[in-house]
Design a protein around this motif. Structure first.
Motif, mmCIF file in Angstrom:
data_model
loop_
_atom_site.group_PDB
_atom_site.id
_atom_site.type_symbol
_atom_site.label_atom_id
_atom_site.label_comp_id
_atom_site.label_asym_id
_atom_site.label_seq_id
_atom_site.Cartn_x
_atom_site.Cartn_y
_atom_site.Cartn_z
ATOM 1 N N LEU A 182 0.785 -1.414 -0.070
ATOM 2 C CA LEU A 182 -0.110 -0.469 0.227
ATOM 3 C C LEU A 182 0.782 1.272 -0.033
ATOM 4 C CD1 LEU A 182 -2.637 -0.898 2.839
ATOM 5 C CD2 LEU A 182 -2.717 -0.645 0.118
ATOM 6 N N PHE A 183 2.084 0.998 0.492
ATOM 7 C CA PHE A 183 2.812 1.949 1.171
ATOM 8 C C PHE A 183 3.552 2.807 -0.523
ATOM 9 C CE2 PHE A 183 6.733 4.402 1.784
ATOM 10 C CZ PHE A 183 6.497 5.572 2.421
ATOM 11 N N MET A 184 3.832 1.692 -1.442
ATOM 12 C CA MET A 184 4.874 1.216 -2.257
ATOM 13 C C MET A 184 3.690 2.455 -3.388
ATOM 14 S SD MET A 184 6.202 -2.610 -3.293
ATOM 15 C CE MET A 184 6.026 -1.816 -5.162
ATOM 16 N N GLN A 185 1.839 2.149 -3.623
ATOM 17 C CA GLN A 185 0.600 2.313 -4.175
ATOM 18 C C GLN A 185 1.166 4.240 -3.676
ATOM 19 O OE1 GLN A 185 -1.688 -0.469 -3.763
ATOM 20 N NE2 GLN A 185 -1.047 -1.664 -5.467
ATOM 21 N N GLY A 186 1.623 4.160 -3.012
ATOM 22 C CA GLY A 186 0.941 5.780 -2.836
ATOM 23 C C GLY A 186 0.097 6.522 -1.217
ATOM 24 N N ARG A 187 -0.859 4.658 -1.130
ATOM 25 C CA ARG A 187 -1.201 4.776 -0.363
ATOM 26 C C ARG A 187 -1.396 4.649 1.019
ATOM 27 N NH1 ARG A 187 -4.960 -0.323 -2.232
ATOM 28 N NH2 ARG A 187 -6.761 0.545 -0.674
ATOM 29 N N TYR A 188 -0.969 5.906 0.797
ATOM 30 C CA TYR A 188 -0.291 5.756 2.872
ATOM 31 C C TYR A 188 -1.545 5.937 4.174
ATOM 32 C CZ TYR A 188 3.124 7.389 0.405
ATOM 33 O OH TYR A 188 4.420 7.973 -1.083
ATOM 34 N N VAL A 189 -2.729 6.274 4.129
ATOM 35 C CA VAL A 189 -3.646 6.402 4.833
ATOM 36 C C VAL A 189 -4.312 5.107 4.958
ATOM 37 C CG1 VAL A 189 -5.920 7.088 5.484
ATOM 38 C CG2 VAL A 189 -4.332 8.795 3.736
ATOM 39 N N SER A 190 -3.995 4.019 4.171
ATOM 40 C CA SER A 190 -4.731 2.716 4.208
ATOM 41 C C SER A 190 -3.573 2.045 4.742
ATOM 42 C CB SER A 190 -4.521 1.956 2.606
ATOM 43 O OG SER A 190 -6.395 2.846 2.463
ATOM 44 N N ALA A 191 -2.451 1.993 3.850
ATOM 45 C CA ALA A 191 -1.126 2.190 4.454
ATOM 46 C C ALA A 191 -0.834 1.709 6.387
ATOM 47 C CB ALA A 191 0.137 2.147 4.296
ATOM 48 N N TYR A 192 -1.163 2.897 6.545
ATOM 49 C CA TYR A 192 -1.018 3.489 8.367
ATOM 50 C C TYR A 192 -2.515 2.516 8.992
ATOM 51 C CZ TYR A 192 -2.098 6.850 12.330
ATOM 52 O OH TYR A 192 -2.238 6.427 13.805
ATOM 53 N N GLY A 193 -3.180 2.776 8.148
ATOM 54 C CA GLY A 193 -4.193 1.463 9.404
ATOM 55 C C GLY A 193 -3.977 0.312 9.655
ATOM 56 N N CYS B 19 4.797 6.770 7.634
ATOM 57 C CA CYS B 19 3.249 7.155 7.122
ATOM 58 C C CYS B 19 2.814 8.034 7.486
ATOM 59 C CB CYS B 19 1.951 5.912 7.684
ATOM 60 S SG CYS B 19 2.830 4.985 6.246
ATOM 61 N N CYS B 20 3.178 8.676 9.060
ATOM 62 C CA CYS B 20 2.314 9.709 9.968
ATOM 63 C C CYS B 20 3.468 10.727 9.750
ATOM 64 C CB CYS B 20 2.986 9.016 12.028
ATOM 65 S SG CYS B 20 2.352 7.542 12.195
ATOM 66 N N ARG B 21 4.527 10.680 8.908
ATOM 67 C CA ARG B 21 5.437 11.696 8.766
ATOM 68 C C ARG B 21 4.719 12.644 7.409
ATOM 69 N NH1 ARG B 21 8.343 12.738 4.732
ATOM 70 N NH2 ARG B 21 8.902 10.636 4.410
ATOM 71 N N ILE B 22 4.152 11.880 6.455
ATOM 72 C CA ILE B 22 3.355 12.374 5.193
ATOM 73 C C ILE B 22 2.590 12.506 5.926
ATOM 74 C CG2 ILE B 22 2.373 11.408 3.015
ATOM 75 C CD1 ILE B 22 5.076 9.212 3.171
ATOM 76 N N LEU B 23 1.778 11.788 6.436
ATOM 77 C CA LEU B 23 -0.114 12.404 6.904
ATOM 78 C C LEU B 23 0.370 13.455 7.378
ATOM 79 C CD1 LEU B 23 -1.656 8.818 6.841
ATOM 80 C CD2 LEU B 23 -1.541 10.584 5.620
ATOM 81 N N SER C 188 3.118 27.986 -0.937
ATOM 82 C CA SER C 188 3.671 27.475 0.253
ATOM 83 C C SER C 188 4.636 26.261 -0.916
ATOM 84 C CB SER C 188 3.634 27.331 1.341
ATOM 85 O OG SER C 188 4.328 26.176 2.349
ATOM 86 N N PHE C 189 5.565 26.085 -1.227
ATOM 87 C CA PHE C 189 6.136 24.883 -2.102
ATOM 88 C C PHE C 189 6.562 24.297 -0.777
ATOM 89 C CE2 PHE C 189 6.235 26.974 -6.275
ATOM 90 C CZ PHE C 189 4.692 27.218 -6.236
ATOM 91 N N ASN C 190 6.623 24.179 0.744
ATOM 92 C CA ASN C 190 7.114 23.512 0.990
ATOM 93 C C ASN C 190 6.919 21.998 1.445
ATOM 94 O OD1 ASN C 190 9.191 25.619 3.281
ATOM 95 N ND2 ASN C 190 7.727 26.662 2.917
ATOM 96 N N ASN C 191 8.407 21.038 1.529
ATOM 97 C CA ASN C 191 7.990 20.132 2.320
ATOM 98 C C ASN C 191 6.264 19.927 2.946
ATOM 99 O OD1 ASN C 191 7.759 17.504 3.598
ATOM 100 N ND2 ASN C 191 9.691 17.109 4.474
ATOM 101 N N PHE C 192 5.595 19.050 2.812
ATOM 102 C CA PHE C 192 4.363 19.970 3.644
ATOM 103 C C PHE C 192 4.370 19.193 5.236
ATOM 104 C CE2 PHE C 192 -0.139 20.140 3.820
ATOM 105 C CZ PHE C 192 -0.737 21.188 3.522
ATOM 106 N N ALA C 193 4.837 18.209 5.425
ATOM 107 C CA ALA C 193 5.398 17.942 6.832
ATOM 108 C C ALA C 193 5.397 18.700 7.396
ATOM 109 C CB ALA C 193 6.030 16.572 7.087
ATOM 110 N N LYS C 194 5.884 20.008 7.462
ATOM 111 C CA LYS C 194 6.163 21.266 8.349
ATOM 112 C C LYS C 194 4.745 22.242 8.573
ATOM 113 C CE LYS C 194 10.969 21.644 5.971
ATOM 114 N NZ LYS C 194 11.971 22.833 5.581
ATOM 115 N N VAL C 195 4.194 21.659 7.737
ATOM 116 C CA VAL C 195 2.592 22.492 7.834
ATOM 117 C C VAL C 195 1.731 21.979 8.328
ATOM 118 C CG1 VAL C 195 0.992 23.021 5.972
ATOM 119 C CG2 VAL C 195 2.748 22.979 5.247
ATOM 120 N N THR C 196 1.822 21.963 9.915
ATOM 121 C CA THR C 196 1.289 21.575 10.816
ATOM 122 C C THR C 196 -0.155 22.265 10.755
ATOM 123 O OG1 THR C 196 2.363 23.644 12.393
ATOM 124 C CG2 THR C 196 2.867 21.422 12.193
#
Length: 552
Positions: free
Chosen positions: A76-87, A113-117, A364-372
């Motif tokens: 799931l992570f490989m497929q970019g399905r980070y929400v499902s992978a986290y679950g 997964c957590c960092r991306i989300l 903003s073009f920042n890495n979105f992990a910085k966008v709390t």
């Protein structure tokens, strides 16, 4: 070698044909293990569809097994399905006797997964658990670096906590004996080494280019130690330095021995706890004086690291503002701690976005992990107060699928008017897209780095919120070096007011867009000669205080 050893050896050498053949042989008497390994094979090959097909067979054979669930999460992570992978991952319970074998892998993937989300606190805790369960020094170092890096996405930790957490990194290396250094000849040039995996097309090259090209060749010899595959940028840099060595694939001790034989005076780490770092090499103390900086924003915690590079705006004239955060001694430069050199020439936008659109666009073009979530709430207030304003966001989380949907829901939950928000996915060449925004909004407490420099270079004023720590003051240092104090704020309310006021003053805004590049080019941020003179003065000063790796 038994058949399992043959399979793992083939996978390690990326000989997938041989691995597949051994797996087919194994299937004759251990079908479950064969299918497990087949799933792993396809994952290693990056073939998510075949991996998922094989996983379906595994699930039919062993549906309740924790490793079956983990393999599913990996696909799931490989497929970019980070929400499902986290679950999937948060539901995995690893038997106690299997923790040391598989726990590190599971918690590492959970951390990603957590960092991306945007689950920053959870990401740091996952990486910390991965470090605790990791077997072997290299893996422990990797996971502890991940842990330290992810602590900085939120502002919930004290400076003392962060310093103590960094100091814990040294325990990974136990009682490593430092390498012995020969006393250098006083009549030769100082030998300065730079260690990085980013001497290639990478944002870090914008900040390291001057180090390898603008040095004083009469007084200094520069040794570049590359830790990754090379490209055309690498080839150009190779021609600029005194010595170029690619240490990719060497064990840390082997790499350290190579460096030690070069008899450096100073070795500079340019990565800190970022991806592909060389800290395990620095742990062997291959040079008598070791410095870290530029590529990372906080203490490495490594005892053999003597100095950390800062500047007067980040740290105060004597480092008095932030020294307590570091296990290293601060080497404070009088202006900027880096020199920015854009990797490509891109013309400035000809027409402001607000003239084309009829409204001001923040971006903003920042890495979105910085966008709390706190950052999003502040941006929402800006859009509410700046009449008809829009927000342009560009990040990999907007590449489509469930992760984009999840992130859009985060934006809406923070109060952003989604009809005024444009989300774009990541792209290789993006500088021209700064022409689609009018004002860049910095993130906090973890500010932008390369993206902030890019925005200013493309004529987009940056609103920043200055924190108290070294790593929270990057935007502050940028703008102070450019003489743009009016764009610096010190509280969320000031940040909002500054953004709204600038959006309303379109005459000033247009003037800034026209002149910012020229201002930046004439500032210490892009003064390669002045920067290198200051840095090399620092090198000469600290090298006098050392003999065979110890302060005099």
């Amino acid at each position: 070698m038994n058949i399992y050893e043959h399979i793992y050896d083939s996978l390690g050498r990326q000989d997938y044909i041989a691995a597949a053949a051994y797996i087919r042989e194994l299937e004759k008497y251990d079908q479950v293990e064969a299918v497990r390994l087949l799933v792993s094979l396809y994952i290693e090959q990056g073939n998510s569809q075949k991996a998922m097909d094989a996983w379906q067979k595994l699930y039919a054979l062993l549906p309740q097994d924790f490793f079956t669930a983990f393999l599913h999460a990996r696909i799931l992570f490989m497929q970019g399905r980070y929400v499902s992978a986290y679950g999937e991952l948060i539901g995995i319970v690893v038997p106690q006797e299997k923790q040391r074998d598989y726990g590190e892998k599971i918690f590492n993937l959970l951390g990603q997964c957590c960092r991306i989300l945007g689950k920053t606190t959870e990401a740091a805790l996952a990486y910390k658990k991965a470090a605790e369960l990791a077997v072997g020094q290299s893996l422990q170092a990797l996971e502890y670096s991940n842990y330290l890096f992810n602590l900085h996405y939120s502002g919930e930790h004290s400076a003392e906590f962060l310093r103590q957490a960094a100091a814990g990194f040294q325990t990974v290396f136990g009682n490593i004996q430092p390498l012995l250094h020969r006393t250098r000849k006083k009549d030769r040039r100082l030998r300065i080494g730079y260690l990085s995996s980013d001497f290639r097309r990478h944002v870090m090259l914008c900040f390291s280019y001057a180090l390898l090209t603008a040095y004083n060749r009469e007084k200094f010899a520069v040794y570049a130690y590359m830790l990754a595959a090379e490209d055309v940028y690498s080839q150009h840099l190779r021609s600029q330095v005194t010595v170029w060595r690619n240490l990719r694939g060497l064990l840390p001790k082997e790499a350290a021995q190579v460096i030690c034989r070069d008899q450096l005076d100073i070795l500079v780490d340019l990565a800190g706890h970022t991806k592909g770092n060389g800290l395990p090499i620095m742990a062997y103390k291959p040079a008598p004086v070791q410095i870290s900086g530029i590529g990372y924003f906080a203490s490495t915690g490594l005892l053999p690291m003597d100095y950390f590079l800062g500047d007067v705006y980040l740290d105060g004239k004597q480092g008095q503002l932030t020294q307590a955060e570091f296990t290293e001694e601060l080497l404070v430069l009088p202006h900027s701690h880096f020199c920015y050199v854009p990797l490509q020439e891109v013309p400035l936008p000809t027409t402001p976005a607000f003239l084309r659109n009829g409204y001001v666009t923040f971006g903003s073009f920042n890495n979105f992990a910085k966008v709390t979530d706190d950052v999003l709430k502040v941006w929402a207030q800006i859009l509410r107060q700046a009449s008809h304003a829009h927000l342009l966001l560009k990040a990999s989380v907007f590449d489509g699928g469930e992760t984009e949907a999840y992130t859009r829901n985060r934006l809406a939950a923070a109060g952003l008017p989604m009809d005024c928000v444009e989300c774009r996915g990541i792209s290789r060449d993006y500088l021209s897209e700064y022409g689609d925004m009018d004002i860049a909004l910095d993130t906090f407490p973890y500010p932008g780095g390369g993206t902030s420099c890019d925005a200013l270079y493309m004529g987009r004023p940056l609103i920043t919120l200055a924190g108290k720590r070294h790593g929270e003051r990057f935007g502050y240092s940028l703008l102070m070096n450019m003489g743009l104090e009016e764009l610096i704020t010190y509280s969320p309310q000031e940040y909002i007011e500054c953004a709204v006021t600038l959006a309303r003053d379109t005459e000033l805004l247009q003037g800034l867009q026209v002149n910012l590049r020229r201002i930046m080019q004439k500032s210490p941020l892009m003064d390669c000669s002045g920067y290198m003179n200051a840095l090399e003065d620092g090198y000469q000063h600290i090298s006098k205080g050392y003999r065979e790796g110890e302060k005099l």
